[in-house]
Design an enzyme around this catalytic site. Structure first.
Site, PDB file in Angstrom:
ATOM      1  N   GLY A  76       0.839  -1.213   0.000  1.00  0.00           N
ATOM      2  CA  GLY A  76       0.000   0.000   0.000  1.00  0.00           C
ATOM      3  C   GLY A  76       0.863   1.247   0.000  1.00  0.00           C
ATOM      4  O   GLY A  76       1.866   1.299   0.704  1.00  0.00           O
ATOM      5  N   ARG A 110       1.319  -5.020  -5.779  1.00  0.00           N
ATOM      6  CA  ARG A 110       1.435  -6.281  -5.034  1.00  0.00           C
ATOM      7  C   ARG A 110       1.751  -7.348  -6.092  1.00  0.00           C
ATOM      8  O   ARG A 110       1.253  -7.262  -7.212  1.00  0.00           O
ATOM      9  CB  ARG A 110       0.146  -6.561  -4.280  1.00  0.00           C
ATOM     10  CG  ARG A 110      -0.086  -5.514  -3.172  1.00  0.00           C
ATOM     11  CD  ARG A 110      -1.070  -5.956  -2.141  1.00  0.00           C
ATOM     12  NE  ARG A 110      -1.051  -5.065  -0.992  1.00  0.00           N
ATOM     13  CZ  ARG A 110      -1.791  -3.976  -0.872  1.00  0.00           C
ATOM     14  NH1 ARG A 110      -2.635  -3.628  -1.816  1.00  0.00           N
ATOM     15  NH2 ARG A 110      -1.708  -3.212   0.197  1.00  0.00           N
ATOM     16  N   ASP A 112       5.474  -4.936   6.280  1.00  0.00           N
ATOM     17  CA  ASP A 112       6.199  -6.162   6.624  1.00  0.00           C
ATOM     18  C   ASP A 112       6.135  -7.229   5.528  1.00  0.00           C
ATOM     19  O   ASP A 112       7.058  -8.053   5.419  1.00  0.00           O
ATOM     20  CB  ASP A 112       5.813  -6.715   8.002  1.00  0.00           C
ATOM     21  CG  ASP A 112       4.324  -6.813   8.194  1.00  0.00           C
ATOM     22  OD1 ASP A 112       3.585  -6.668   7.197  1.00  0.00           O
ATOM     23  OD2 ASP A 112       3.888  -7.057   9.337  1.00  0.00           O
ATOM     24  N   THR A 170       3.989   2.517   5.698  1.00  0.00           N
ATOM     25  CA  THR A 170       2.592   2.073   5.764  1.00  0.00           C
ATOM     26  C   THR A 170       1.819   3.008   6.671  1.00  0.00           C
ATOM     27  O   THR A 170       2.320   3.413   7.722  1.00  0.00           O
ATOM     28  CB  THR A 170       2.445   0.624   6.285  1.00  0.00           C
ATOM     29  OG1 THR A 170       1.073   0.395   6.614  1.00  0.00           O
ATOM     30  CG2 THR A 170       3.283   0.327   7.512  1.00  0.00           C
ATOM     31  N   ASP A 194      -0.552   2.160   8.412  1.00  0.00           N
ATOM     32  CA  ASP A 194      -1.167   1.388   9.503  1.00  0.00           C
ATOM     33  C   ASP A 194      -0.396   1.396  10.821  1.00  0.00           C
ATOM     34  O   ASP A 194      -0.952   0.979  11.841  1.00  0.00           O
ATOM     35  CB  ASP A 194      -1.347  -0.071   9.064  1.00  0.00           C
ATOM     36  CG  ASP A 194      -2.455  -0.231   8.035  1.00  0.00           C
ATOM     37  OD1 ASP A 194      -3.281   0.685   7.911  1.00  0.00           O
ATOM     38  OD2 ASP A 194      -2.491  -1.279   7.352  1.00  0.00           O
ATOM     39  N   ASP A 203       1.752  -0.586  11.812  1.00  0.00           N
ATOM     40  CA  ASP A 203       1.701  -1.945  12.367  1.00  0.00           C
ATOM     41  C   ASP A 203       3.008  -2.721  12.205  1.00  0.00           C
ATOM     42  O   ASP A 203       2.995  -3.926  11.993  1.00  0.00           O
ATOM     43  CB  ASP A 203       0.534  -2.723  11.727  1.00  0.00           C
ATOM     44  CG  ASP A 203       0.694  -2.858  10.224  1.00  0.00           C
ATOM     45  OD1 ASP A 203       1.532  -2.146   9.636  1.00  0.00           O
ATOM     46  OD2 ASP A 203      -0.008  -3.688   9.625  1.00  0.00           O
ATOM     47  N   ARG A 223      -6.802  -2.880   8.295  1.00  0.00           N
ATOM     48  CA  ARG A 223      -7.437  -4.194   8.131  1.00  0.00           C
ATOM     49  C   ARG A 223      -7.074  -5.121   9.285  1.00  0.00           C
ATOM     50  O   ARG A 223      -7.894  -5.863   9.774  1.00  0.00           O
ATOM     51  CB  ARG A 223      -7.010  -4.802   6.792  1.00  0.00           C
ATOM     52  CG  ARG A 223      -7.909  -5.969   6.376  1.00  0.00           C
ATOM     53  CD  ARG A 223      -7.584  -6.418   4.974  1.00  0.00           C
ATOM     54  NE  ARG A 223      -8.023  -5.456   3.966  1.00  0.00           N
ATOM     55  CZ  ARG A 223      -7.551  -5.437   2.718  1.00  0.00           C
ATOM     56  NH1 ARG A 223      -6.661  -6.307   2.327  1.00  0.00           N
ATOM     57  NH2 ARG A 223      -7.993  -4.539   1.862  1.00  0.00           N
TER      58      ARG A 223
HETATM   59  P1  ADP Z   1       2.978  -4.542   2.820  1.00  0.00           P
HETATM   60  O1  ADP Z   1       4.395  -4.507   2.380  1.00  0.00           O
HETATM   61  O2  ADP Z   1       2.357  -3.188   2.865  1.00  0.00           O
HETATM   62  O3  ADP Z   1       2.815  -5.356   4.093  1.00  0.00           O
HETATM   63  P2  ADP Z   1       1.916  -6.782   1.275  1.00  0.00           P
HETATM   64  O4  ADP Z   1       1.799  -7.698   2.454  1.00  0.00           O
HETATM   65  O5  ADP Z   1       0.807  -6.738   0.289  1.00  0.00           O
HETATM   66  O6  ADP Z   1       2.129  -5.268   1.700  1.00  0.00           O
HETATM   67  O7  ADP Z   1       3.275  -7.176   0.540  1.00  0.00           O
HETATM   68  C1  ADP Z   1       3.714  -6.443  -0.590  1.00  0.00           C
HETATM   69  C2  ADP Z   1       4.411  -7.373  -1.543  1.00  0.00           C
HETATM   70  O8  ADP Z   1       5.575  -7.923  -0.905  1.00  0.00           O
HETATM   71  C3  ADP Z   1       3.617  -8.581  -1.981  1.00  0.00           C
HETATM   72  O9  ADP Z   1       2.718  -8.302  -3.030  1.00  0.00           O
HETATM   73  C4  ADP Z   1       4.721  -9.503  -2.469  1.00  0.00           C
HETATM   74  O10 ADP Z   1       5.183  -9.131  -3.740  1.00  0.00           O
HETATM   75  C5  ADP Z   1       5.820  -9.213  -1.447  1.00  0.00           C
HETATM   76  N1  ADP Z   1       5.757 -10.237  -0.393  1.00  0.00           N
HETATM   77  C6  ADP Z   1       4.849 -10.337   0.604  1.00  0.00           C
HETATM   78  N2  ADP Z   1       5.067 -11.457   1.340  1.00  0.00           N
HETATM   79  C7  ADP Z   1       6.117 -12.086   0.782  1.00  0.00           C
HETATM   80  C8  ADP Z   1       6.847 -13.292   1.068  1.00  0.00           C
HETATM   81  N3  ADP Z   1       6.500 -14.084   2.083  1.00  0.00           N
HETATM   82  N4  ADP Z   1       7.881 -13.598   0.267  1.00  0.00           N
HETATM   83  C9  ADP Z   1       8.256 -12.803  -0.755  1.00  0.00           C
HETATM   84  N5  ADP Z   1       7.613 -11.662  -1.075  1.00  0.00           N
HETATM   85  C10 ADP Z   1       6.573 -11.292  -0.334  1.00  0.00           C
HETATM   86  O1  F6P Z   2      -1.994   0.697   3.425  1.00  0.00           O
HETATM   87  C1  F6P Z   2      -2.529  -0.054   4.454  1.00  0.00           C
HETATM   88  C2  F6P Z   2      -3.946  -0.405   4.140  1.00  0.00           C
HETATM   89  O2  F6P Z   2      -4.609   0.776   3.926  1.00  0.00           O
HETATM   90  C3  F6P Z   2      -4.680  -1.226   5.163  1.00  0.00           C
HETATM   91  O3  F6P Z   2      -5.246  -0.476   6.187  1.00  0.00           O
HETATM   92  C4  F6P Z   2      -5.698  -1.932   4.340  1.00  0.00           C
HETATM   93  O4  F6P Z   2      -6.011  -3.145   4.910  1.00  0.00           O
HETATM   94  C5  F6P Z   2      -5.035  -2.117   3.021  1.00  0.00           C
HETATM   95  O5  F6P Z   2      -4.008  -1.148   2.941  1.00  0.00           O
HETATM   96  C6  F6P Z   2      -5.944  -2.019   1.872  1.00  0.00           C
HETATM   97  O6  F6P Z   2      -5.229  -1.813   0.696  1.00  0.00           O
HETATM   98  P1  F6P Z   2      -5.750  -2.227  -0.748  1.00  0.00           P
HETATM   99  O7  F6P Z   2      -7.200  -1.959  -0.793  1.00  0.00           O
HETATM  100  O8  F6P Z   2      -4.932  -1.397  -1.655  1.00  0.00           O
HETATM  101  O9  F6P Z   2      -5.464  -3.687  -0.860  1.00  0.00           O
END
Ligand code: ADP
Ligand code: F6P
Length: 324
Positions: free
Chosen positions: A15, A76, A107, A129, A131, A133, A175
């Site tokens: 995000g 993503r 994370d 982020t 959040d 978090d 979320r």
């Molecule tokens: P955020 O970084 O905000 O927590 P996501 O959890 O959607 O957002 O993760 C962002 C991107 O990081 C994912 O779409 C994926 O490409 C990569 N990613 C997430 N988890 C893993 C993982 N376990 N191993 C490798 N890449 C990952």
């Molecule tokens: O960026 C964090 C966040 O806004 C969370 O609060 C929410 O769960 C998520 O992203 C939603 O993102 P998207 O709708 O882009 O998947």
């Protein structure tokens, strides 16, 4: 001996968050000042796998610090969660001579960075982020802007809610985490704050609270509901039916993730970007930047990901106490 880094890549992932541009700008400029080449990677890990890679100069980040979103775009990418995707990503970095990489995201994005580090690409994460978090840091890029945007919007809803003597449920983002709801709940003087970490789905308790507050002379009832609990519209219908008090739901949504970053987000993101560039240049890898006890610090990614973030019992207690 630490590997000497010659070219630093930078990407944003997951995000978007206001302040990411300030972090990109700082990574680019500090790396160049440190004598390195910089390559921007568009659209997170998806762009890496598609080789959306371009050279960056200090001028590419001019006039960006005040902008919301991320100039590098974000995405993503499911493919990157696979071993094959990660191996391909590391090979593409090597092909483009990217030997150090800064990943700005949450994370999930750190897990991707961890995998690239295991494939020999020095990586550093920066917490981006709204959040808040991420356990290893007291600050994440974008949270300050998001809560200020939400707070201002909630003040406006409060005006009309008071005028009509209504109950209002306002859904904020988060979320899996209730920090935005908790902070806005306190800052907006909400009567109820529903967060995924604590809510026990006891709607009757909220209904009793609304009725008791009416008897005490409160003219409105503000409920801040985190996205992770959701269902604000149906909750409003049930509360109205049970209390006889007009109840409306407002879902703030993506407006919280956009907009020009606050001073705090620009400042902290700038410091974190410069810090990340510096530790990469020293040969560090598999680390994330954080902010703890008034200092910018860094942690091993594996340790950072193993940490648990908890809502402070004191802060949660105060948030409830102030709503008397
Ligand atoms: P955020 O970084 O905000 O927590 P996501 O959890 O959607 O957002 O993760 C962002 C991107 O990081 C994912 O779409 C994926 O490409 C990569 N990613 C997430 N988890 C893993 C993982 N376990 N191993 C490798 N890449 C990952
Ligand atoms: O960026 C964090 C966040 O806004 C969370 O609060 C929410 O769960 C998520 O992203 C939603 O993102 P998207 O709708 O882009 O998947």
């Amino acid at each position: 001996m630490a590997k000497e880094i010659k070219t630093i890549g930078v990407l944003t992932s997951g995000g978007d968050a206001p302040g990411m541009n300030a972090a990109i700008r700082a990574v680019v400029r500090k790396s160049i000042v440190n004598g390195k080449k910089v390559k921007g990677i568009q659209r997170g890990y998806a762009g890496l796998l598609n080789e959306e890679i371009f050279d960056m100069t200090p001028r590419d980040v001019s006039d960006t610090i005040q902008m919301g979103g991320t100039i590098l775009r974000t995405a993503r990418c499911e493919e990157f969660k696979t071993e094959e995707g990660q191996k391909k990503g590391a090979e593409i970095c090597k092909k483009h001579k990217i030997d150090g990489l800064v990943v700005i995201g949450g994370d999930g994005s750190y897990r991707g960075a961890q995998k690239l580090a295991a494939h020999g690409i020095n990586t550093i994460g920066i917490p981006g982020t709204i959040d808040l978090d991420i356990a290893c840091t007291e600050y994440t890029i974008g949270f300050d802007t998001a809560v200020n945007t939400a707070m201002q919007a909630i003040d406006k809803v409060r005006d009309t809610s008071s005028s009509h003597e209504r109950c209002s449920i306002i859904e904020v983002m988060g979320r899996n985490a209730g920090y935005i709801a908790l902070w806005c709940g306190v800052a907006n003087g909400a009567e109820d704050i529903l967060i995924p970490e604590r809510y026990e789905f006891n709607e009757q308790e909220i209904i009793n609270n609304i009725i008791a507050n009416r008897k005490k002379g409160k003219t409105h009832h503000l409920i801040i509901n985190a996205e992770g609990i959701g269902h604000s519209t149906s909750m409003a219908r049930r509360i109205e039916a049970a209390t006889g008090i007009e109840t409306r739901a407002t879902i703030l949504g993506y407006m919280q993730r956009g907009g020009s970053p606050t001073c705090k987000d620009r400042y902290y993101a700038s410091m974190m970007g410069a810090y990340a560039a510096d530790i990469l240049c020293k040969g560090e890898t598999n680390r994330v930047v954080g902010y703890q006890h008034g200092q910018f610090v860094d942690f091993d990614i594996d340790e950072a990901l193993a940490m648990q973030k908890e809502i402070s019992p004191f802060q949660y207690e105060v948030s409830r106490m102030l709503a008397i």
